[in-house]
Design a protein around this motif. Structure first.
Motif, PDB file in Angstrom:
ATOM      1  N   LEU A 114      -5.269  -9.329  -1.692  1.00 37.68           N
ATOM      2  CA  LEU A 114      -5.761  -8.421  -2.735  1.00 37.68           C
ATOM      3  C   LEU A 114      -5.208  -7.039  -2.399  1.00 37.68           C
ATOM      4  O   LEU A 114      -5.449  -6.516  -1.309  1.00 37.68           O
ATOM      5  CB  LEU A 114      -7.289  -8.384  -2.776  1.00 37.68           C
ATOM      6  N   ARG A 115      -4.457  -6.462  -3.335  1.00 34.16           N
ATOM      7  CA  ARG A 115      -3.772  -5.200  -3.042  1.00 34.16           C
ATOM      8  C   ARG A 115      -4.119  -4.152  -4.088  1.00 34.16           C
ATOM      9  O   ARG A 115      -4.257  -4.456  -5.275  1.00 34.16           O
ATOM     10  CB  ARG A 115      -2.253  -5.417  -3.027  1.00 34.16           C
ATOM     11  N   GLN A 116      -4.280  -2.883  -3.633  1.00 29.57           N
ATOM     12  CA  GLN A 116      -4.433  -1.750  -4.551  1.00 29.57           C
ATOM     13  C   GLN A 116      -3.311  -0.753  -4.285  1.00 29.57           C
ATOM     14  O   GLN A 116      -3.163  -0.247  -3.171  1.00 29.57           O
ATOM     15  CB  GLN A 116      -5.776  -1.041  -4.392  1.00 29.57           C
ATOM     16  N   GLN A 117      -2.547  -0.451  -5.326  1.00 26.10           N
ATOM     17  CA  GLN A 117      -1.465   0.530  -5.245  1.00 26.10           C
ATOM     18  C   GLN A 117      -2.074   1.921  -5.413  1.00 26.10           C
ATOM     19  O   GLN A 117      -2.644   2.249  -6.455  1.00 26.10           O
ATOM     20  CB  GLN A 117      -0.433   0.270  -6.342  1.00 26.10           C
ATOM     21  N   LEU A 118      -1.984   2.767  -4.401  1.00 23.16           N
ATOM     22  CA  LEU A 118      -2.587   4.102  -4.433  1.00 23.16           C
ATOM     23  C   LEU A 118      -1.616   5.169  -4.894  1.00 23.16           C
ATOM     24  O   LEU A 118      -2.033   6.241  -5.329  1.00 23.16           O
ATOM     25  CB  LEU A 118      -3.131   4.459  -3.045  1.00 23.16           C
ATOM     26  N   SER A 119      -0.325   4.899  -4.785  1.00 25.69           N
ATOM     27  CA  SER A 119       0.703   5.829  -5.263  1.00 25.69           C
ATOM     28  C   SER A 119       1.960   5.025  -5.536  1.00 25.69           C
ATOM     29  O   SER A 119       1.976   3.802  -5.374  1.00 25.69           O
ATOM     30  CB  SER A 119       0.964   6.935  -4.230  1.00 25.69           C
ATOM     31  N   HIS A 120       3.034   5.722  -5.923  1.00 30.85           N
ATOM     32  CA  HIS A 120       4.283   5.004  -6.182  1.00 30.85           C
ATOM     33  C   HIS A 120       4.810   4.316  -4.923  1.00 30.85           C
ATOM     34  O   HIS A 120       5.517   3.318  -5.010  1.00 30.85           O
ATOM     35  CB  HIS A 120       5.350   5.975  -6.698  1.00 30.85           C
ATOM     36  N   THR A 121       4.464   4.832  -3.772  1.00 25.85           N
ATOM     37  CA  THR A 121       5.095   4.340  -2.537  1.00 25.85           C
ATOM     38  C   THR A 121       4.127   3.723  -1.534  1.00 25.85           C
ATOM     39  O   THR A 121       4.565   3.198  -0.528  1.00 25.85           O
ATOM     40  CB  THR A 121       5.830   5.484  -1.829  1.00 25.85           C
ATOM     41  N   PHE A 122       2.809   3.781  -1.786  1.00 22.81           N
ATOM     42  CA  PHE A 122       1.868   3.305  -0.766  1.00 22.81           C
ATOM     43  C   PHE A 122       0.733   2.518  -1.409  1.00 22.81           C
ATOM     44  O   PHE A 122       0.233   2.881  -2.475  1.00 22.81           O
ATOM     45  CB  PHE A 122       1.291   4.487   0.022  1.00 22.81           C
ATOM     46  N   SER A 123       0.320   1.441  -0.730  1.00 21.17           N
ATOM     47  CA  SER A 123      -0.815   0.644  -1.184  1.00 21.17           C
ATOM     48  C   SER A 123      -1.562   0.090   0.023  1.00 21.17           C
ATOM     49  O   SER A 123      -1.040   0.052   1.144  1.00 21.17           O
ATOM     50  CB  SER A 123      -0.337  -0.498  -2.083  1.00 21.17           C
ATOM     51  N   GLY A 149      -5.879  -6.205 -14.682  1.00 20.20           N
ATOM     52  CA  GLY A 149      -6.138  -5.025 -15.501  1.00 20.20           C
ATOM     53  C   GLY A 149      -5.659  -5.195 -16.925  1.00 20.20           C
ATOM     54  O   GLY A 149      -5.194  -6.262 -17.344  1.00 20.20           O
ATOM     55  N   SER A 150      -5.747  -4.116 -17.670  1.00 21.66           N
ATOM     56  CA  SER A 150      -5.416  -4.121 -19.097  1.00 21.66           C
ATOM     57  C   SER A 150      -3.918  -4.332 -19.318  1.00 21.66           C
ATOM     58  O   SER A 150      -3.087  -3.785 -18.594  1.00 21.66           O
ATOM     59  CB  SER A 150      -5.852  -2.803 -19.737  1.00 21.66           C
ATOM     60  N   LYS A 151      -3.594  -5.111 -20.358  1.00 20.99           N
ATOM     61  CA  LYS A 151      -2.192  -5.329 -20.698  1.00 20.99           C
ATOM     62  C   LYS A 151      -1.527  -4.075 -21.265  1.00 20.99           C
ATOM     63  O   LYS A 151      -0.298  -3.975 -21.283  1.00 20.99           O
ATOM     64  CB  LYS A 151      -2.080  -6.474 -21.716  1.00 20.99           C
ATOM     65  N   SER A 152      -2.352  -3.129 -21.724  1.00 19.51           N
ATOM     66  CA  SER A 152      -1.796  -1.908 -22.312  1.00 19.51           C
ATOM     67  C   SER A 152      -1.349  -0.904 -21.253  1.00 19.51           C
ATOM     68  O   SER A 152      -0.708   0.090 -21.579  1.00 19.51           O
ATOM     69  CB  SER A 152      -2.837  -1.248 -23.224  1.00 19.51           C
ATOM     70  N   LYS A 153      -1.679  -1.166 -19.990  1.00 23.40           N
ATOM     71  CA  LYS A 153      -1.306  -0.244 -18.922  1.00 23.40           C
ATOM     72  C   LYS A 153      -0.156  -0.813 -18.102  1.00 23.40           C
ATOM     73  O   LYS A 153      -0.013  -2.023 -17.952  1.00 23.40           O
ATOM     74  CB  LYS A 153      -2.503   0.031 -18.005  1.00 23.40           C
ATOM     75  N   GLN A 154       0.626   0.088 -17.528  1.00 17.86           N
ATOM     76  CA  GLN A 154       1.714  -0.320 -16.651  1.00 17.86           C
ATOM     77  C   GLN A 154       1.198  -0.585 -15.244  1.00 17.86           C
ATOM     78  O   GLN A 154       0.192  -0.021 -14.812  1.00 17.86           O
ATOM     79  CB  GLN A 154       2.770   0.790 -16.574  1.00 17.86           C
ATOM     80  N   ASN A 155       1.914  -1.429 -14.528  1.00 21.61           N
ATOM     81  CA  ASN A 155       1.632  -1.652 -13.113  1.00 21.61           C
ATOM     82  C   ASN A 155       2.299  -0.530 -12.324  1.00 21.61           C
ATOM     83  O   ASN A 155       3.513  -0.328 -12.393  1.00 21.61           O
ATOM     84  CB  ASN A 155       2.186  -3.013 -12.682  1.00 21.61           C
ATOM     85  N   LEU A 156       1.492   0.213 -11.573  1.00 24.52           N
ATOM     86  CA  LEU A 156       2.010   1.379 -10.842  1.00 24.52           C
ATOM     87  C   LEU A 156       3.126   0.992  -9.876  1.00 24.52           C
ATOM     88  O   LEU A 156       3.998   1.802  -9.563  1.00 24.52           O
ATOM     89  CB  LEU A 156       0.863   2.069 -10.088  1.00 24.52           C
ATOM     90  N   THR A 157       3.130  -0.264  -9.416  1.00 24.12           N
ATOM     91  CA  THR A 157       4.162  -0.716  -8.477  1.00 24.12           C
ATOM     92  C   THR A 157       5.559  -0.542  -9.055  1.00 24.12           C
ATOM     93  O   THR A 157       6.503  -0.201  -8.344  1.00 24.12           O
ATOM     94  CB  THR A 157       3.936  -2.198  -8.120  1.00 24.12           C
ATOM     95  N   TRP A 158       5.694  -0.753 -10.376  1.00 26.11           N
ATOM     96  CA  TRP A 158       7.020  -0.778 -10.992  1.00 26.11           C
ATOM     97  C   TRP A 158       7.341   0.491 -11.773  1.00 26.11           C
ATOM     98  O   TRP A 158       8.364   0.555 -12.443  1.00 26.11           O
ATOM     99  CB  TRP A 158       7.131  -1.993 -11.923  1.00 26.11           C
ATOM    100  N   VAL A 159       6.495   1.478 -11.700  1.00 24.21           N
ATOM    101  CA  VAL A 159       6.743   2.715 -12.450  1.00 24.21           C
ATOM    102  C   VAL A 159       7.876   3.500 -11.803  1.00 24.21           C
ATOM    103  O   VAL A 159       7.905   3.676 -10.583  1.00 24.21           O
ATOM    104  CB  VAL A 159       5.461   3.571 -12.517  1.00 24.21           C
TER     105      VAL A 159
END
Length: 443
Positions: A89-98, A242-252
């Motif tokens: 189970l992972r949470q992305q906290l920024s573009h570069t760290f989770s 999460g919601s399909k209307s939001k982007q995954n921060l991992t790939w932003v």
């Protein structure tokens, strides 16, 4: 299905996932390089906060474990693969760290191809279950070639608790033993991997992790002072929550996101509207400053346009006509000493128009050596007590002026009479103005 067949099936599945992931990543990269669709255009703002994105994901993995680890001292020397698996189970906290929470399970099989090792054992089999919290660092998370990242390289490091049980370990004489109890030790997983974006919701993970166990008996036999370790080479899928209307921060891609925000149609319309308003303001300011006849008064306020150059004008732009000097006023009247000094309503401040009379009075007193009584008066507005004090203040103002101009203070006496002794009718404004005075009484 025997165990060997299971391992071959797992390896084939991992290879299939790798091929599919690379194909999808290549297709997506080509698509984003050639066209920009509305679905790929970011609707999030650069400084809009983490709430604009999906940050949680869940992953599953499977792979092979082994007791051999590169760049380290190993208790056995022959590669012997076994099965490992995990859930994360992972949470992305920024573009570069989770942060990632992992459950890991499986078996580790070690064997010595020469039949012995420095610890006196030739083979071991250990099963384990472990949990760990790790920090995951995206080593390459921004692509300057594509709008969306398709491949991310990452590294990870963490700390956890491992529960393991050596099922069997064999010495050089062929004797086999096993642990009856499960051992609990801290362990540190350190790894690296690559992630392929299959879609906005699914990613393929391929990685390699070395797990450093704090204890010395993971193989069953003691390896002090060398702590134990084992490797886990895996492939797996990760699913965005999460919601399909939001982007995954991992790939932003922050660079593409800033570009999209800069060239957002609504923002550009606002900028153009703002430029129009600025132009209107500049035009209005220019109109306000326009002065066609050069007389110093703007056209909008000039009531007399076309004034000849060099003319002296008033605030409305009209020529000022100066009257001819009156010869009858050429000689200024000489101020008469000891004339009455008038004051404003409820004031004891001397008027500048009183200075000539006071100067003449001062000159006469200094030259003649006379004494003088300065009497102050007031009009009838206000209370009698207030007017009495006001009349004294007015008399003292006159005395102060005379003394400052050189008159001996001992020769000036001051009295206040308030509203008594008026010399004009207090029922009219003209009379009240006259009664606000100071009179001189020569001695």
């Amino acid at each position: 299905m025997n165990y060997s067949t299971l391992k071959k099936t797992a390896a084939l599945s991992i290879a299939s996932l790798l091929v599919v992931g690379m194909a999808n990543a290549q297709t997506d990269s080509t698509k984003t390089a050639t066209t920009t669709t509305s679905s790929e255009t970011s609707t999030a703002k650069v400084f809009g906060g983490i709430g604009q994105y999906n940050t949680f994901s869940i992953g599953i993995s499977a792979g092979v474990t082994d007791g051999l680890v590169p760049f380290s001292i190993n208790s056995t020397n022959k590669f012997k693969a076994d099965l490992g698996y995990g859930v994360s189970l992972r949470q992305q906290l920024s573009h570069t760290f989770s942060l990632q929470l992992d459950y890991l399970g499986g078996k580790v099989h070690g064997i010595d191809k020469e039949g012995t090792n420095k610890y006196g054992y030739t083979e071991y089999k250990t099963s384990y279950n472990a949990g760990a919290l790790s920090g995951v660092f995206n080593i390459a998370s921004v692509s300057f070639l594509h709008r969306k990242n398709s491949v991310n390289f990452y590294g990870s490091a963490g700390l956890g608790l491992s529960f393991y049980k050596p099922k069997s370990y064999t010495d050089v004489n062929g004797n086999t033993a096993a642990y009856t109890n499960t051992v609990k030790e801290l362990f540190a997983p350190v790894g690296a991997g690559v992630k392929f974006r299959l879609s906005d919701a699914v990613a393929l993970n391929l990685g390699y992790t070395v797990n450093f166990v704090q204890g010395y008996n993971f193989q069953g036999f003691h390896t002090y002072p060398q702590q134990n370790h084992y490797s886990y080479t895996y492939g797996g899928l990760e699913f965005t929550l999460g919601s399909k209307s939001k982007q995954n921060l991992t790939w932003v891609n922050p660079v593409a996101q800033m570009y999209d925000e800069l060239y957002d149609a609504a923002l550009r319309q606002e900028v153009e509207a703002l430029k129009g308003r600025v132009t209107n303001v500049e035009t209005a300011v220019s109109d306000l400053k326009k002065d066609s006849d050069g007389d110093g008064v703007a056209d909008q306020f000039d009531k007399c346009p076309g004034t000849p150059a060099g003319s002296v004008v008033d605030g409305s732009g009209c020529v000022i006509v100066f009257p001819k000097p009156d010869s009858s006023l050429a000689a200024k009247p000489v101020a008469t000493a000891y004339s009455n000094i008038q004051f404003e309503f409820d004031s004891s401040v001397l008027r500048t128009s009183s200075y000539p009379v006071l100067d003449a009075t001062s000159a006469d007193l200094r030259s003649s050596g006379k004494k003088v009584e300065v009497d102050g008066f007031a009009s009838s507005e206000g209370t009698a007590a207030h007017n009495m004090q006001l009349s004294k203040d007015r008399a003292n103002s006159v005395k102060t002026y005379l003394v400052n101009s050189g008159v001996d203070a001992k020769k000036v006496k001051v009295k206040g009479y308030g509203e008594t002794m008026p010399i004009a009718d207090n029922s009219t404004e003209e009379g009240r103005v006259t009664n606000r005075r100071v009179q001189f009484k020569q001695k």
